[in-house]
Design a protein around this motif. Structure first.
Motif, short mmCIF file in Angstrom:
data_model
loop_
_atom_site.label_atom_id
_atom_site.label_comp_id
_atom_site.label_asym_id
_atom_site.label_seq_id
_atom_site.Cartn_x
_atom_site.Cartn_y
_atom_site.Cartn_z
N SER A 922 1.58 3.07 3.80
CA SER A 922 1.42 2.03 2.75
C SER A 922 2.78 1.55 2.25
O SER A 922 2.98 0.36 2.00
N GLU A 925 4.09 -0.79 4.75
CA GLU A 925 3.42 -2.08 4.66
C GLU A 925 3.96 -2.90 3.48
O GLU A 925 4.19 -4.11 3.58
N MET A 926 4.15 -2.26 2.32
CA MET A 926 4.69 -2.95 1.14
C MET A 926 6.10 -3.43 1.40
O MET A 926 6.47 -4.54 0.99
N LEU A 929 5.79 -6.58 3.46
CA LEU A 929 5.38 -7.75 2.65
C LEU A 929 6.51 -8.24 1.76
O LEU A 929 6.70 -9.45 1.58
N GLU A 1045 -2.88 -0.83 -3.24
CA GLU A 1045 -3.33 -2.23 -3.17
C GLU A 1045 -3.07 -2.95 -4.50
O GLU A 1045 -2.64 -4.11 -4.52
N LYS A 1047 -0.78 -2.32 -6.72
CA LYS A 1047 0.65 -2.57 -6.84
C LYS A 1047 1.07 -3.73 -5.96
O LYS A 1047 1.92 -4.55 -6.34
N GLU A 1048 0.50 -3.83 -4.78
CA GLU A 1048 0.84 -4.92 -3.89
C GLU A 1048 0.44 -6.26 -4.50
O GLU A 1048 1.20 -7.23 -4.47
N HIS A 1049 -0.78 -6.32 -5.06
CA HIS A 1049 -1.21 -7.56 -5.72
C HIS A 1049 -0.31 -7.91 -6.90
O HIS A 1049 0.03 -9.08 -7.12
#
Length: 1087
Positions: A922, A925-926, A929, A1045, A1047-1049
């Motif tokens: 994760s 992935e972050m 992004l 998720e 935190k990503e948003h």
């Protein structure tokens, strides 16, 4: 019958409509009533009256505050002020004749002007009612008196100079100026009287208080010369004080009817020299009695018991008494009418015994017709007014009958003797000023025909003298009116005087001298015309040639050289004698000299006047002989010259004595003849035919002038008609020509107007163009000004946004620094906990090691035991034992349990390793992004920079670069290492990740490693039953994914918000046309 005048609402008018004739019985001239319109019975009461200095006009104030001026000489009244409150005292004898003082009920004193009706001054200072106002002789100072104080005022500045205060126990009765002195007399209610100097206010003297006959003084009066004071009060006694000696001179007792004296005032007489002998006493019964203070006799009284007098004031000239009655009306009395009986000549003191025959014939006659009573001045004096005729005779002189003619010639009225007067005149050169008018009246034997004079004056102004003011512009209007009235009366008396042009010149000196007594003035002029102007009108309208010839003869007899000098220069008697005669020497003499000359003229034969002319010429011979110019010689007799009048009079007497009879004018002039009593004599000593001829000629000339005027009017009318016809014809032709010219002019005007219209249109178009250009310029200037204003506004907004961003960045930096400090503190705490856990784990590991070691020992022991047991089993096989078998089974179960625990612990460690691997995925992935977002942001910034380079100037580029630098600085603060590798997001020093970890309260990898330990560090040494194991280790893997998720948003939302802020800043910083493109581009990039 007395006249009554009602004022009503009139503000001006006549006092009487028919000239009143006061009777000797009551002496009332007119009664004035101020009634209310519509209510005849309701009267507005008059309160106070005050005469002016002349005595012909007075003020009257009523209880409603109306102030009227009544002029008795002009027969008029007018309302001069409305004060609105009752007056308590009046004064009308100020220096400025039109001003007056009035004390009001509010304790103030005001000064008004009768002409302008304006308030001149307002004087305050009294605390009680002002009872009296006294003005000094000069009219400059005034004293106002109330019960508690008296105040001295300067009427030039209307400022208070001094104030007299008294004790509360003694009130002031009256304070006033003494006439003809600088003394002030103050009277108090305790009968004390003090005299003060008005300049220094030092007490001059005090009159002694009469203890024996105290009468409680309430009223006072002083003679005009200021020598005698009369005081009265609550008794019928009057105290007569001599102010020169400060002694009580006499005590006069009034009749028993008089119980209280309310008012005292002296009656002034023109011939008493100021030492008034008659005083008016107003008592409590409303009757004013006039008594002689020397004889103590009652002369006359005014008023009645039914309607008594409350206030009475006598005029300064002694002609009138103004009395306010109890019903509020105002009555005017004539002193002359009241004293008519008293002014009669006294009975003769010297009687002459006549012959028997005449005495017997006149037995039944009270006064012998053939006798003339005569008073010898050496031994006999005229009795004082008011004394009885039967006084003691000091001498009786018997005269023989042969002296009757001489007595008749020298006898004069009022007991005077002409020879004695002539002797007195020769000794002193003139009569005493004080008695001159009295002597003149006696010498001229004036009849004082009041009725005849009134009938002449009632005829009005004669047409011949209506324009006298144009020919003789006299400054004094009063003198002009009197002169006009006198000349009109003379013209009504005899027609000749309407044609005499020099009559005003002849009469003016007497008018000026007798301006206060017009009757005497008229009779003096008439007597002069009848006696001293004999034969003046025989050659009318020419000068009296016969009299001028007499003067020329006298001059030829006494001074031939002077006469020859005058003849040589063509100076006739009409040039040197007639100017002196027609003006009666008034042009060449001063007032004093003229009076002295006429003292001698009136005391001698009428020929003395002609001799005086000749004497004047003879005494002026020196300057006349030195003068060779005719104009100078003629002017000599029209101006005052440096000439000794006494020498002229002396020369006149010399000429009267030395002139021979053949040239002496005495033989041609009649002796003095006085005017007749009752009616004036007919004056017809003039050529009637000339006057009639002049009248006829004047009438003929007037008729001819009228006829001529009529003919001229007809001629003018005919001429006007012909001229009008010619003018009409000429006008018609001229009109036709004018019409043609007008038509041509109209055409020219139309052409010019059309041309002007075209030019105006051209100018209008040019003006419109200029206006449009100016409008465009104005619009352009306004647009530029608006754009400039917008730019300034945008600049100010950008500065404000920059300041706001800087402020927010600083605030966020502060918050970030605070959070970093909090995280560092948390890391320190976690590090501390980690170390504590490591210590605990080390202890546990040591304990496990010890346990494993013990277990191994146990296992070894068990193995030994098992071996032993096996051995024993083997042995027991031989010898079986049940109890031992049970123990062996229990030990095996314990070992199985330990093995299961180890397996469960191994499973937990495997799961932890899987969670660690998912977390790393994760994070990767972050990081991916975030790197993509950074790349997109970089592309967006590149595109915005390209647009900025294309559209804006260097200043905008510089400003954009500053904004870009500020954005880069913010990104450096938010992402310190820029867009590096994805592994940077997993670093434990990254503030952004640490910030989001602190916000979500989710344990990081380091914390989990510290808490659980890695698989490499603790392969088999973790105790599963340890109670100090952290609870965060028990979180599920699903919850960890949800946190990632979220935190990503949140990260993506922060990126979008950052892009929106950058786009908004660019939109505000640059033009509106380029902002939508960049915004659309931002939106596309964001998508």
């Amino acid at each position: 019958m007395q006249q009554a005048t009602e004022l009503g609402q009139r503000e001006r008018g006549k006092i009487w409509h028919r000239k009143p004739r006061a009777s000797a019985a009551h002496g009332i001239i007119v009664n004035i009533v101020h009634n209310v319109v519509g209510y005849p019975s309701k009267i507005i009461r008059f309160l106070h009256v005050a005469f002016d200095a002349t005595g012909d006009a007075f003020l009257a104030g009523d209880h409603q505050g109306n102030i009227y001026v009544f002029d008795l000489s002009r027969n008029s009244f007018k309302l001069v002020q409305r004060t609105g409150q009752a007056c308590t005292a009046l004064a009308f004898n100020l220096r400025r004749k039109t001003e007056y003082l009035v004390a009001l009920a509010d304790y103030s004193v005001k000064c008004f002007d009768t002409e302008t009706k304006e308030l001149v001054s307002w004087m305050k200072g009294h605390e009680s009612t002002v009872s009296s106002i006294s003005v000094d002789g000069s009219g400059r100072y005034a004293i106002t008196t109330s019960l508690d104080t008296a105040q001295l005022w300067d009427l030039d500045t209307f400022q208070r100079k001094r104030k007299l205060n008294v004790n509360a126990s003694v009130d002031i009765q009256k304070v006033y100026f003494l006439p003809l002195s600088n003394m002030i007399l103050s009277c108090f209610k305790d009968d004390s009287i003090f005299a003060w100097e008005s300049d220094t206010l030092h007490c001059k003297y005090q009159l002694p208080v009469p203890d024996e006959s105290r009468i409680y003084y309430r009223s006072f009066a002083v003679t005009r010369d200021g020598r005698v004071l009369v005081a009265g009060g609550k008794s019928n006694f009057l105290h007569l004080w001599c102010l020169n000696t400060q002694q009580l001179q006499r005590i006069i007792q009034m009749p028993p009817k008089v119980r209280t004296v309310r008012h005292l005032e002296f009656l002034h007489d023109s011939f008493d020299g100021g030492s008034s002998q008659v005083v008016g006493v107003l008592s409590q019964d409303g009757i004013m009695r006039f008594i002689n203070i020397q004889t103590c006799k009652l002369l006359f009284d005014i008023g009645s018991l039914d309607n008594g007098i409350s206030v009475a004031v006598l005029s300064p000239n002694g002609h009138y008494v103004a009395a306010v009655l109890e019903d509020g009306s105002l009555t005017i009395y004539s002193v002359r009418a009241l004293t008519q009986e008293l002014n009669k000549p006294p009975p003769p003191l010297v009687k002459i015994i006549a012959d028997r025959e005449k005495t017997e014939d006149s037995k039944n006659v009270s006064v012998p017709s053939g006798l003339k009573m005569r008073v010898l001045s050496a031994t006999v004096e005229r009795p004082r007014r008011g004394k009885p005729a039967g006084r003691e005779i000091r001498a009786r002189i018997l005269k023989p009958s042969g002296s009757n003619s001489e007595d008749k010639e020298n006898e004069l009225p009022a007991g005077l003797n002409k020879k004695r007067l002539q002797a007195l005149l020769k000794e002193f050169g003139e009569y005493p000023e004080k008695y001159r008018m009295f002597i003149w009246r006696s010498l001229l034997q004036l009849p004082e025909n009041h009725a005849a004079f009134s009938s002449l004056t009632d005829k009005g102004t004669h047409p011949a003298y209506r324009g006298i003011h144009k020919k003789y512009p006299i400054k004094s209007q009063k003198l002009l009116r009197i002169l006009q009235r006198l000349c009109s009366a003379m013209a009504h008396w005899s027609t000749i005087f309407s044609e005499v042009s020099y009559l005003p010149l002849l009469a003016f000196p007497f008018v000026k001298l007798f301006q206060n007594n017009q009757l005497i003035g008229f009779e003096v002029v008439a007597t002069v015309l009848v006696n001293w102007c004999q034969h003046w009108f025989e050659y009318f309208p020419n000068p009296p040639i016969n009299l001028l010839g007499m003067i020329e003869n006298i001059l030829a007899h006494h001074d031939k050289e002077l006469l020859q000098h005058l003849v040589n220069h063509n100076i006739t008697s009409q040039s040197y004698a007639w100017p002196l005669l027609e003006t009666l020497f008034s042009e060449v003499l001063t007032r004093g000299e003229w009076l002295k000359l006429f003292d001698n003229i009136f005391s001698n034969h009428p020929s003395f006047l002609l001799m005086a002319v000749a004497a004047y010429l003879i005494c002026s011979r020196a300057p006349l002989l030195h003068c060779d110019i005719k104009e100078d010689l003629e002017n000599f007799f029209h101006h005052r010259n440096n000439l000794d009048l006494e020498a002229v009079i002396k020369e006149t007497y010399h000429l009267m004595e030395t002139t021979p009879d053949d040239v002496h004018p005495k033989n041609m002039l009649d002796d003095f003849v006085p005017l007749t009593k009752g009616q004036y004599p007919i004056f017809n000593k003039y050529p009637k035919f000339i006057l009639n001829y002049q009248t006829q000629e004047r009438e003929r000339i007037w008729q001819e002038e009228l006829k001529y005027l009529k003919e001229r009017q007809l001629t003018h009318e005919l001429q006007a008609k012909s001229v009008r016809r010619q003018a009409e014809n000429a006008a018609w032709y001229r009109q036709q020509e004018l019409l043609k010219e007008a038509e041509q002019q109209r055409r020219k005007i139309l052409q010019e107007e059309e041309q002007k219209l075209v030019e105006q249109r051209v100018r209008l178009a040019a003006v419109n163009r200029e206006l449009k250009i100016k409008e465009l310029q104005v619009l352009d200037a306004a647009r530029k000004r608006f754009l400039k204003y917008q730019q300034e506004q945008q600049k100010s907004e950008l500065r404000r946004l920059d300041d706001e961003i800087d402020r927010k960045i600083a605030l966020r930096d502060k918050e970030t620094a605070a959070l970093i400090q909090d995280i560092e503190v948390r890391n320190m705490e976690l590090e501390t906990q980690r170390r504590i856990l490591e210590q605990q784990l080390a202890k546990e590991q040591e304990a496990v090691r010890q346990g494993v070691k013990g277990q191994l020992d146990i296992n070894w022991i068990k193995a030994d035991v098992e071996e032993k047991e096996f051995k024993n089993q083997l042995e027991m096989d031989q010898h079986p034992d049940v109890e031992e078998y049970k123990n062996t089974i229990g030990e095996l179960a314990g070992i199985n349990q330990l093995t299961n625990n180890k397996d469960w612990q191994s499973q937990m460690l495997n799961r932890q390793r899987e969670y660690s691997l998912d977390w790393k995925k994760s994070e990767a992935e972050m990081s991916r992004l975030a790197s993509e977002s950074k790349k997109n942001e970089a592309r967006l910034l590149d595109m915005m920079n390209e647009l900025e380079d294309k559209q804006w100037t260097e200043f905008a580029a510089k400003t954009c670069q500053q904004g870009e630098d500020s954005g880069a600085a913010w990104r450096r603060q938010m992402l310190p290492d820029g867009g590096d590798e994805v592994s940077e997001f997993s670093d434990h020093h990254h503030p952004f990740v640490r910030l989001y970890d602190s916000r979500t309260n989710c344990p990081t990898k380091q914390e989990r490693d510290l808490t659980l330990g890695s698989r490499d560090q603790r392969p088999t040494s973790l105790c599963l039953n340890d109670i100090s194991f952290d609870s965060s280790v028990q979180l599920s893997l699903d919850r960890g994914r949800m946190d990632l998720e979220r935190k990503e948003h949140e990260l993506m939302a922060g990126v979008r918000e950052l892009r929106q802020k950058l786009a908004t800043r660019a939109r505000r910083r640059y033009s509106p046309n380029s902002i939508p493109d960049s915004t659309t581009l931002n939106c596309r990039v964001t998508e």
